[in-house]
Design a protein around this motif. Structure first.
Motif, PDB file in Angstrom:
ATOM      1  N   THR A   1       0.815  -1.216   0.000  1.00  0.00           N
ATOM      2  CA  THR A   1       0.000   0.000   0.000  1.00  0.00           C
ATOM      3  C   THR A   1       0.849   1.266   0.000  1.00  0.00           C
ATOM      4  OG1 THR A   1      -0.069  -0.047   2.412  1.00  0.00           O
ATOM      5  CG2 THR A   1      -1.854  -1.164   1.255  1.00  0.00           C
TER       6      THR A   1
ATOM      7  N   GLN B   1       2.578   2.341   2.664  1.00  0.00           N
ATOM      8  CA  GLN B   1       2.833   2.743   4.036  1.00  0.00           C
ATOM      9  C   GLN B   1       3.900   1.866   4.679  1.00  0.00           C
ATOM     10  OE1 GLN B   1      -0.908   2.060   3.616  1.00  0.00           O
ATOM     11  NE2 GLN B   1      -1.876   3.966   4.275  1.00  0.00           N
TER      12      GLN B   1
ATOM     13  N   THR C   1       2.765   1.815  12.427  1.00  0.00           N
ATOM     14  CA  THR C   1       2.677   2.183  11.024  1.00  0.00           C
ATOM     15  C   THR C   1       2.483   3.682  10.907  1.00  0.00           C
ATOM     16  OG1 THR C   1       1.448   1.866   8.961  1.00  0.00           O
ATOM     17  CG2 THR C   1       0.189   1.718  11.006  1.00  0.00           C
TER      18      THR C   1
ATOM     19  N   ALA D   1       0.516   4.806   8.693  1.00  0.00           N
ATOM     20  CA  ALA D   1      -0.828   4.938   8.154  1.00  0.00           C
ATOM     21  C   ALA D   1      -1.740   5.670   9.142  1.00  0.00           C
ATOM     22  CB  ALA D   1      -1.414   3.558   7.853  1.00  0.00           C
TER      23      ALA D   1
ATOM     24  N   PRO E   1      -5.987   3.310   5.038  1.00  0.00           N
ATOM     25  CA  PRO E   1      -6.222   2.208   4.102  1.00  0.00           C
ATOM     26  C   PRO E   1      -7.469   2.484   3.259  1.00  0.00           C
ATOM     27  CG  PRO E   1      -5.808   1.381   6.319  1.00  0.00           C
ATOM     28  CD  PRO E   1      -5.978   2.862   6.442  1.00  0.00           C
ATOM     29  N   SER E   2      -7.375   2.211   1.980  1.00  0.00           N
ATOM     30  CA  SER E   2      -8.472   2.560   1.078  1.00  0.00           C
ATOM     31  C   SER E   2      -9.677   1.639   1.235  1.00  0.00           C
ATOM     32  CB  SER E   2      -7.977   2.510  -0.374  1.00  0.00           C
ATOM     33  OG  SER E   2      -7.442   1.225  -0.670  1.00  0.00           O
ATOM     34  N   ASP E   3      -9.430   0.410   1.696  1.00  0.00           N
ATOM     35  CA  ASP E   3     -10.523  -0.548   1.880  1.00  0.00           C
ATOM     36  C   ASP E   3     -10.035  -1.679   2.784  1.00  0.00           C
ATOM     37  OD1 ASP E   3      -8.870  -2.137   0.249  1.00  0.00           O
ATOM     38  OD2 ASP E   3     -10.028  -1.678  -1.558  1.00  0.00           O
TER      39      ASP E   3
ATOM     40  N   ALA F   1      -6.726  -3.288   1.736  1.00  0.00           N
ATOM     41  CA  ALA F   1      -5.533  -2.508   2.077  1.00  0.00           C
ATOM     42  C   ALA F   1      -5.186  -2.660   3.552  1.00  0.00           C
ATOM     43  CB  ALA F   1      -5.753  -1.038   1.727  1.00  0.00           C
TER      44      ALA F   1
ATOM     45  N   GLU G   1      -3.538  -5.940   4.001  1.00  0.00           N
ATOM     46  CA  GLU G   1      -2.143  -5.872   3.553  1.00  0.00           C
ATOM     47  C   GLU G   1      -1.244  -5.331   4.660  1.00  0.00           C
ATOM     48  OE1 GLU G   1       1.236  -6.160   1.378  1.00  0.00           O
ATOM     49  OE2 GLU G   1      -0.716  -6.796   0.594  1.00  0.00           O
ATOM     50  N   LEU G   2      -1.696  -4.286   5.341  1.00  0.00           N
ATOM     51  CA  LEU G   2      -0.932  -3.756   6.468  1.00  0.00           C
ATOM     52  C   LEU G   2      -0.798  -4.799   7.576  1.00  0.00           C
ATOM     53  CD1 LEU G   2      -2.285  -0.105   6.921  1.00  0.00           C
ATOM     54  CD2 LEU G   2      -0.040  -0.787   6.078  1.00  0.00           C
TER      55      LEU G   2
ATOM     56  N   THR H   1       1.695  -7.492   6.617  1.00  0.00           N
ATOM     57  CA  THR H   1       3.051  -6.950   6.703  1.00  0.00           C
ATOM     58  C   THR H   1       3.496  -6.874   8.158  1.00  0.00           C
ATOM     59  OG1 THR H   1       2.678  -5.651   4.693  1.00  0.00           O
ATOM     60  CG2 THR H   1       4.525  -4.995   6.090  1.00  0.00           C
TER      61      THR H   1
END
Length: 334
Positions: free
Chosen positions: A172, A174, A240, A242, A287-289, A292, A295-296, A299
């Motif tokens: 993403t 971030q 993060t 984010a 996060p867009s959705d 996302a 994904e964070l 990670t």
């Protein structure tokens, strides 16, 4: 990128330790108040001011997180951090006053050979308040791994434990980082060899570059336990840059526990205090959705697994009779 949690913008880390007592404190300082939450999956946690991190609680932002040795004695470290933050005019505003918000988790390192008279005579002063203030004052972008800070007196079944950290940029865009004090009931390595359970997630040769062993035997997966009741805990922070809600930070903390389980065998036991904090400094976008956010989370789990292996790999043995050997003592020639 330093491959440290401080690659996350807004996070600084400081260590302080008492070599004679073989214990220490690590402080993660947020340069501005940050969203945070927590997930506790061990059966015997030791914490301070962590209930406020649950998503339904009112307070949104905190100033720092403390990881400490000392078992319950170590909870005094947050006192020193609060005093230091108050001197910087940091904290939750209440009228003309400020209350710094400093959640904390502790690990058990009382029986590692260090001198800890306060735990026996009731007359000596524990060092943790002073160590907390010193660790706060030392907070910076670079900090030591291994036998340092909260990982100074830590151990695993077969090897010296320690303080670990790692970071990565998620798909993403971030950044996610992890900070961990590894004092596990089990092992970070496979069988009697040098290979780490976290090997599939290693970046470069950050903890030796050895990969998997050529073969695994049933004996390699035998569960081994260290010590007795209350001697085992791995405490961590994932962060993060984010922008997250408190509920999303909770999800990040829960997912990051997957990394703890990947890197240690076993984890989350009935007598462990395994804890993961999660924080979002908000310098990058949200996060867009749900994909996302996932994904964070993925990670964060990978980064925490790597940080655990790095903490053990970087550690040096304590200078006491019967101390656990360091990874480098047994396998450094590889």
């Amino acid at each position: 990128m330093r491959n440290l949690i401080t690659d996350v913008r807004g996070v600084l880390v400081g260590n302080a330790q008492d070599p004679l007592a073989a214990t220490g404190v690590t402080v993660a300082l947020f340069e501005r108040p940050s969203i945070a939450s927590i997930a506790v999956l061990g059966g015997a946690p030791g914490t301070r001011d962590t209930a406020l991190l649950e998503p339904e609680m009112t307070v949104e932002h905190i100033d720092a997180i403390v990881l400490s040795g000392g078992s319950a004695w170590g909870l005094a470290a947050a006192d020193g951090v609060m005093a230091g933050l108050a001197a910087r005019q940091r904290g939750f505003q209440i009228g003309s006053l400020r209350v710094p918000l400093v959640p904390q988790a502790i690990l058990f390192d009382l029986l590692n050979g260090g001198e800890k008279p306060w735990a026996g005579d009731g007359a000596s002063e524990p060092p943790y308040r002073a160590l907390g203030r010193s660790a706060l004052d030392a907070a910076a972008g670079d900090f030591a791994l291994g036998t340092a800070g909260a990982g100074y007196g830590a151990s695993t079944v077969n090897l010296k434990g320690g303080l670990g950290s790692a970071s990565a940029r998620a798909a993403t865009g971030q950044i996610v980082g992890a900070l961990v004090a590894v004092n596990a009931v089990g092992t970070a390595t496979i069988g009697k060899g040098p290979h780490f359970w976290a090997a599939p997630y290693e970046q470069g040769d950050e903890f030796g570059g050895l990969g998997w062993p050529a073969a695994n035997t049933p004996a390699d997966s035998t569960i081994r336990f260290k010590g007795g009741p209350g001697q085992n805990t791995t405490i961590a922070l994932v962060a993060t840059d984010a922008t997250l809600t408190k509920a999303q930070a909770k999800r990040l903390a829960l997912a990051a526990h997957d990394g703890l389980a990947r890197a240690l065998r076993p984890a989350h036991g009935a007598l462990d205090g395994d804890i993961v904090f999660a924080a979002a400094t908000g310098y990058a976008g949200a996060p867009s959705d749900a994909f996302a956010l996932t994904e964070l989370c993925a990670t964060a789990a990978d980064v925490l697994a790597r940080a655990i292996a790095r903490g053990v790999h970087a550690a040096t043995a304590l200078p006491f009779p019967g101390a656990k050997p360091a990874w480098s003592d047994l396998f450094g020639s590889r």
